[in-house]
Design an enzyme around this catalytic site. Structure first.
Site, PDB file in Angstrom:
ATOM      1  N   SER A   8       0.810  -1.213   0.000  1.00 54.54           N
ATOM      2  CA  SER A   8       0.000   0.000   0.000  1.00 54.54           C
ATOM      3  C   SER A   8       0.846   1.267   0.000  1.00 54.54           C
ATOM      4  O   SER A   8       1.939   1.308   0.563  1.00 54.54           O
ATOM      5  CB  SER A   8      -0.935   0.017   1.216  1.00 54.54           C
ATOM      6  OG  SER A   8      -0.196   0.002   2.423  1.00 54.54           O
ATOM      7  N   ASP A  12      -2.008   9.207   5.377  1.00 52.22           N
ATOM      8  CA  ASP A  12      -2.493   8.896   6.718  1.00 52.22           C
ATOM      9  C   ASP A  12      -3.157  10.107   7.354  1.00 52.22           C
ATOM     10  O   ASP A  12      -2.593  11.206   7.356  1.00 52.22           O
ATOM     11  CB  ASP A  12      -1.328   8.445   7.622  1.00 52.22           C
ATOM     12  CG  ASP A  12      -0.780   7.083   7.236  1.00 52.22           C
ATOM     13  OD1 ASP A  12      -1.408   6.406   6.410  1.00 52.22           O
ATOM     14  OD2 ASP A  12       0.277   6.706   7.770  1.00 52.22           O
ATOM     15  N   SER A  36     -18.709   7.701  18.739  1.00 51.80           N
ATOM     16  CA  SER A  36     -18.003   8.813  18.111  1.00 51.80           C
ATOM     17  C   SER A  36     -17.038   9.385  19.139  1.00 51.80           C
ATOM     18  O   SER A  36     -17.420   9.629  20.288  1.00 51.80           O
ATOM     19  CB  SER A  36     -18.987   9.896  17.656  1.00 51.80           C
ATOM     20  OG  SER A  36     -18.295  11.006  17.129  1.00 51.80           O
ATOM     21  N   ASN A  52       6.136   3.189   3.636  1.00 50.00           N
ATOM     22  CA  ASN A  52       6.828   3.356   4.919  1.00 50.00           C
ATOM     23  C   ASN A  52       8.086   2.503   4.995  1.00 50.00           C
ATOM     24  O   ASN A  52       9.140   2.958   5.447  1.00 50.00           O
ATOM     25  CB  ASN A  52       5.901   2.977   6.076  1.00 50.00           C
ATOM     26  CG  ASN A  52       4.724   3.915   6.235  1.00 50.00           C
ATOM     27  OD1 ASN A  52       4.725   5.028   5.707  1.00 50.00           O
ATOM     28  ND2 ASN A  52       3.711   3.474   6.945  1.00 50.00           N
ATOM     29  N   PHE A 102      -5.614   6.216   4.789  1.00 50.98           N
ATOM     30  CA  PHE A 102      -5.638   5.488   6.066  1.00 50.98           C
ATOM     31  C   PHE A 102      -6.091   6.467   7.135  1.00 50.98           C
ATOM     32  O   PHE A 102      -5.493   7.528   7.309  1.00 50.98           O
ATOM     33  CB  PHE A 102      -4.249   4.945   6.388  1.00 50.98           C
ATOM     34  CG  PHE A 102      -4.116   4.312   7.754  1.00 50.98           C
ATOM     35  CD1 PHE A 102      -4.807   3.154   8.067  1.00 50.98           C
ATOM     36  CD2 PHE A 102      -3.290   4.865   8.724  1.00 50.98           C
ATOM     37  CE1 PHE A 102      -4.682   2.558   9.314  1.00 50.98           C
ATOM     38  CE2 PHE A 102      -3.149   4.277   9.969  1.00 50.98           C
ATOM     39  CZ  PHE A 102      -3.851   3.117  10.266  1.00 50.98           C
ATOM     40  N   PHE A 116      -9.546   2.015   6.270  1.00 47.54           N
ATOM     41  CA  PHE A 116      -8.674   2.206   5.112  1.00 47.54           C
ATOM     42  C   PHE A 116      -9.527   2.274   3.857  1.00 47.54           C
ATOM     43  O   PHE A 116     -10.324   1.368   3.577  1.00 47.54           O
ATOM     44  CB  PHE A 116      -7.685   1.041   5.026  1.00 47.54           C
ATOM     45  CG  PHE A 116      -6.566   1.256   4.037  1.00 47.54           C
ATOM     46  CD1 PHE A 116      -5.380   1.857   4.432  1.00 47.54           C
ATOM     47  CD2 PHE A 116      -6.692   0.858   2.718  1.00 47.54           C
ATOM     48  CE1 PHE A 116      -4.351   2.052   3.531  1.00 47.54           C
ATOM     49  CE2 PHE A 116      -5.674   1.060   1.807  1.00 47.54           C
ATOM     50  CZ  PHE A 116      -4.499   1.657   2.218  1.00 47.54           C
ATOM     51  N   GLY A 228       9.571  -6.771  22.691  1.00 44.28           N
ATOM     52  CA  GLY A 228      10.581  -7.146  21.718  1.00 44.28           C
ATOM     53  C   GLY A 228      10.084  -8.041  20.608  1.00 44.28           C
ATOM     54  O   GLY A 228       8.934  -7.949  20.170  1.00 44.28           O
ATOM     55  N   GLY A 256       5.859  -0.718  13.146  1.00 47.88           N
ATOM     56  CA  GLY A 256       6.157  -2.046  12.617  1.00 47.88           C
ATOM     57  C   GLY A 256       6.843  -1.979  11.265  1.00 47.88           C
ATOM     58  O   GLY A 256       7.720  -2.799  10.953  1.00 47.88           O
ATOM     59  N   ASP A 257       6.470  -0.996  10.457  1.00 47.28           N
ATOM     60  CA  ASP A 257       7.110  -0.814   9.155  1.00 47.28           C
ATOM     61  C   ASP A 257       8.567  -0.388   9.334  1.00 47.28           C
ATOM     62  O   ASP A 257       9.450  -0.823   8.580  1.00 47.28           O
ATOM     63  CB  ASP A 257       6.366   0.233   8.344  1.00 47.28           C
ATOM     64  CG  ASP A 257       4.891  -0.100   8.182  1.00 47.28           C
ATOM     65  OD1 ASP A 257       4.541  -1.291   8.221  1.00 47.28           O
ATOM     66  OD2 ASP A 257       4.084   0.838   8.039  1.00 47.28           O
TER      67      ASP A 257
END
Length: 327
Positions: A8, A12, A36, A52, A102, A116, A228, A256-257
């Site tokens: 993707s 963002d 909401s 990313n 996103f 997304f 970790g 994470g990217d």
């Protein structure tokens, strides 16, 4: 090393909620949730998993090839990525749809609720990896990260056909896959990336046991946030790599990217998986200190200092003469 990162590419929209999502959920009313959240701020940032990861690899001195689909509104974003070392010549530009969006809200416990909009990403299935291979004269690794599901399946199949090693990162798209599709995405991967929750989803979705997955991949990397990373292989006991102390956390989107970028860069330099996981953890905490998944800067001295503080001087020395960030 010639690395193509497919997946993707998105913009963002990141919001912060000052409370806790869990306090807004009523246990006996979950079948009809209607909520909401009044948020304190909104950040519009460049994102998308493949973009990313590519940004992080570029920060570490590599020149990854980004493979994904965007809209004609991609112009400024393309310049940004190219200025940060990313090859965008294999990006597909739609004439009908805008670049994906996103939308994510993060609470004070760093829990996230997101949605997304696919947009141009739906056309990623039309990208033929053979054209990328021909343009570059070959590929050494393809990262198959979250994307249009049919694109993920096509790119994985083409990697097998062309004999190109690949990394499987099904991540958020696991929920959109059928059992046979999930199995095809994992089978034969050199690297398989999941977090703990995604690991459980993968096992349930594929119908495989943990050992069945390990029999089908090279190394299964499971990220566990502040606890970790665990490296799993069929022929060795699991290796746990503790996280690098993050200090202050500004915003977790894309962490994470960033880990994947650090891990893949280290393996591209020929380092073993444990050293790669250490670098990945250090890059991840660098990203945590910025708002937005492509707002962090990698400085070699600061990155090596993070590694040394967490794992000792020998771990830092193992990375030399790398990393070599771009000036």
């Amino acid at each position: 090393m010639r690395i193509a990162v497919s997946g993707s590419i998105a913009t963002d929209h990141l919001a912060s909620f000052p409370g806790r999502f869990t306090e807004q959920l009523i246990a006996d009313q979950l079948e009809k949730v209607s909520l909401s959240f009044l948020v304190d701020d909104l950040e519009v940032r460049r994102g998308g998993v493949a973009a990313n990861i590519s940004y992080g690899l570029g920060q570490l001195g590599l020149t990854p090839t980004l493979v994904g689909a965007v809209g004609e509104d991609f112009g400024d974003y393309r310049v940004w990525l190219e200025d940060h070392g990313v090859d965008t010549d294999s990006v597909w530009v739609s004439t009908e749809r805008q670049t994906a969006r996103f939308m994510c809200t993060t609470d004070q416990d760093q829990n996230q609720i997101a949605s997304f909009y696919t947009g141009a990403m739906a056309e990623a299935r039309d990208i033929d990896l053979r054209t990328v291979v021909e343009r570059l004269g070959g590929l050494d690794l393809v990262v198959v990260s979250p994307n249009d599901p049919q694109a993920m399946l096509r790119h994985t199949a083409q990697c097998r056909e062309l004999g190109i090693p690949f990394a499987a990162d099904p991540s958020q798209q696991s929920a959109r896959l059928e059992r046979a599709e999930a199995r095809r995405l994992v089978e034969g991967a050199r690297w398989l990336f999941t977090n703990e929750y995604e690991s459980a989803i993968l096992l349930e979705l594929t119908g495989w046991r943990h050992e069945d997955v390990l029999a089908r991949v090279g190394t299964w990397i499971v990220t566990r946030g502040a606890r970790g990373v665990v490296l799993n292989r069929a022929d060795a006991p699991p290796v746990a790599v503790r996280a690098v102390d993050a200090g202050g956390v500004l915003e977790p989107t894309g962490v994470g990217d960033a880990f994947r970028a650090g891990f893949l860069a280290a393996t591209a330099w020929g380092l073993p998986a444990e050293a790669a996981a250490r670098l990945g953890c250090a890059v991840a905490t660098t990203a945590l200190a910025a708002v937005g998944p492509q707002e962090y800067d990698v400085r070699a001295d600061a990155l090596l200092a993070r590694v040394e503080a967490a794992y000792g001087p020998a771990a830092s020395q193992a990375l030399l003469p790398r990393p070599t960030p771009r000036p």
